[in-house]
Structure formats: C-alpha cells, structure tokens
Design an enzyme around this catalytic site. Structure first.
Site, PDB file in Angstrom:
ATOM      1  N   HIS A 172       0.645  -1.153   0.308  1.00  0.00           N
ATOM      2  CA  HIS A 172       0.159  -0.021   0.103  1.00  0.00           C
ATOM      3  C   HIS A 172       0.704   1.466   0.097  1.00  0.00           C
ATOM      4  CE1 HIS A 172       1.276  -0.541   4.127  1.00  0.00           C
ATOM      5  NE2 HIS A 172       0.794   0.798   4.360  1.00  0.00           N
ATOM      6  N   HIS A 187       1.834   7.009  -0.667  1.00  0.00           N
ATOM      7  CA  HIS A 187       0.943   5.867   0.062  1.00  0.00           C
ATOM      8  C   HIS A 187      -0.409   5.847  -0.414  1.00  0.00           C
ATOM      9  CE1 HIS A 187      -0.612   4.573   4.163  1.00  0.00           C
ATOM     10  NE2 HIS A 187       0.391   4.622   4.475  1.00  0.00           N
TER      11      HIS A 187
END
Lengths: 77, 149
Positions: free
Chosen positions: B57, B72
């Site tokens: 992620h 992110h």
C-alpha cells in the site's frame, strides 16, 4: 539498535509494550499503561510526532518504521 | 532538481485534505495528495530512481539526488495486509518515472470503509524546497505535482 532501545524505553520499557506493528510511516503500538509513555523521550529518539488514543500510541518515525520495528521485536524477544 | 509526478489520476486535495494527521500536518515531509479516480488502475513511480521501500500500500523511490518520495495509497490501508494490491516491482529495483509499480482499485478501498486518497510526500524536505506545488484541480496520472530543488 540504539534508536530501537530509546523508543522501547520511552514507551515505558519492554514490559509496558503489548504489541508493536510497523506501517509505512509509523509504529503502531499498544501499551499497558499510557501514563508510562514519555512523549519527549520518543521525540528525542527521533520520532517526528506522536499520536495517542488511550493505550494505542502511534510513533511517527518515517519509512524506516519497518526496520525499527524489527529491531524492537528482536530486543523484546 | 526533481520533478515529482502524480502516481494516480484524480482530484488534487493537498496534504491538508488527507484524513490522517501524520500526512495532514506534514510530519514526514511536505507534498500534496490526490483523491484517485474510482476505477482499477496502476500507481506509477513518481520519480526515476531506486525503490527503497515497497509495501503493498505504499512505496518510496529515491532518485539520484537522494530525494526520497513516499507514495501512500489510501489511509489505514496497512490494515488490508496487501489484499487488493498487486506489486509490479520489488524493493531494490531501479525504476523509471511513470513506470507502474502497484495495481489496485481505489473503489474497493473506499467500499471497505477507508479513504483511497494518495499522499505524495517529499521525505525529510523543508517546505521551502518545494515549488509549483499543485494543491487543487484535476490531475492526470504522470502529470507534475511539484518540483523539489
């Protein structure tokens, strides 16, 4: 390892840490006694910031979080 | 000087628009953020350089000037433990700006109750080091988000 040791101490010592989990930017920790957490000590150990919600303490250390978490787990084991 | 490209296409909301204090308060560095289009897509490398961190992620690419850019994908997405994210490159790989690194679906992240907003952070930079920072409007994947000098 020195950074990991400093963070453990500022979290109230090994016995105070229930769980520690790295994220991309932070260590998510759960402690027994939130009052034993030394926020200034965490910042002195290199944390950019500290977020607390009850006994859940997030220590913002940047992308080295996974490396530091591994060091901390090695010390705790 | 590093030109930092948008890893996803969507609506720019700025770091202040990220529903997470670590990013919103620029604790790990200045930058901006993009609310991605709700369709399956591939997030790209924001700069040319080496992947020094590769999570499902989130990833960090450091360029030859030593500038590390963190992408992110979504907020609290570490909790998904990689589910819904397919890695297209590995930690240690040398990549080119624009190269796809992670396949994911922002709509699925949102359906799981999390924000799919993507923070694009200039790690350890001072705010003054960034210029031409895009903080609103729509952006195409691969378009410039800011310049890091």
């Amino acid at each position: 390892m020195a950074k990991a040791e400093d963070i453990i101490a500022a979290l109230g010592g090994a016995d105070n840490i229930i769980e520690i989990e790295p994220c991309a930017t932070r260590l998510r920790t759960e402690v027994k006694d939130a009052g034993a957490v030394n926020e200034a000590g965490l910042k002195a150990a290199g944390a950019f910031g500290v977020m607390r919600q009850g006994t859940v303490v997030q220590v913002v250390v940047g992308p080295e979080a996974d490396t530091i978490a591994t060091d901390i787990e090695d010390i705790l084991d | 000087m590093t030109r930092v490209l948008s890893p996803v296409g969507g609506r720019v909301v700025g770091l202040a628009g990220v529903p997470d204090p670590v990013f919103a308060q620029a604790m790990v560095g200045p930058g901006t953020a993009v609310d991605p289009a709700r369709e399956p897509g591939q997030a790209i490398a924001p700069v040319t350089g080496k992947i020094v961190k590769m999570h499902p992620h989130a990833y960090v690419v450091v360029d030859d000037e030593g500038h590390g850019v963190l992408v992110h994908l979504g907020i609290d997405t570490v909790q998904l433990k990689g589910e819904g994210f397919e890695l297209l490159a590995a930690e240690g790989d040398r990549v080119t700006a624009g190269q796809p690194l992670v396949a994911w679906d922002p709509a699925a992240v949102e359906a799981g109750g999390r924000s799919p907003i993507c923070a694009v952070v200039a790690l350890d930079a001072s705010a003054e080091a960034l210029s031409d920072v895009v903080e609103s409007g729509t952006v195409q994947r691969g378009a410039e988000l800011y310049v890091w000098s």
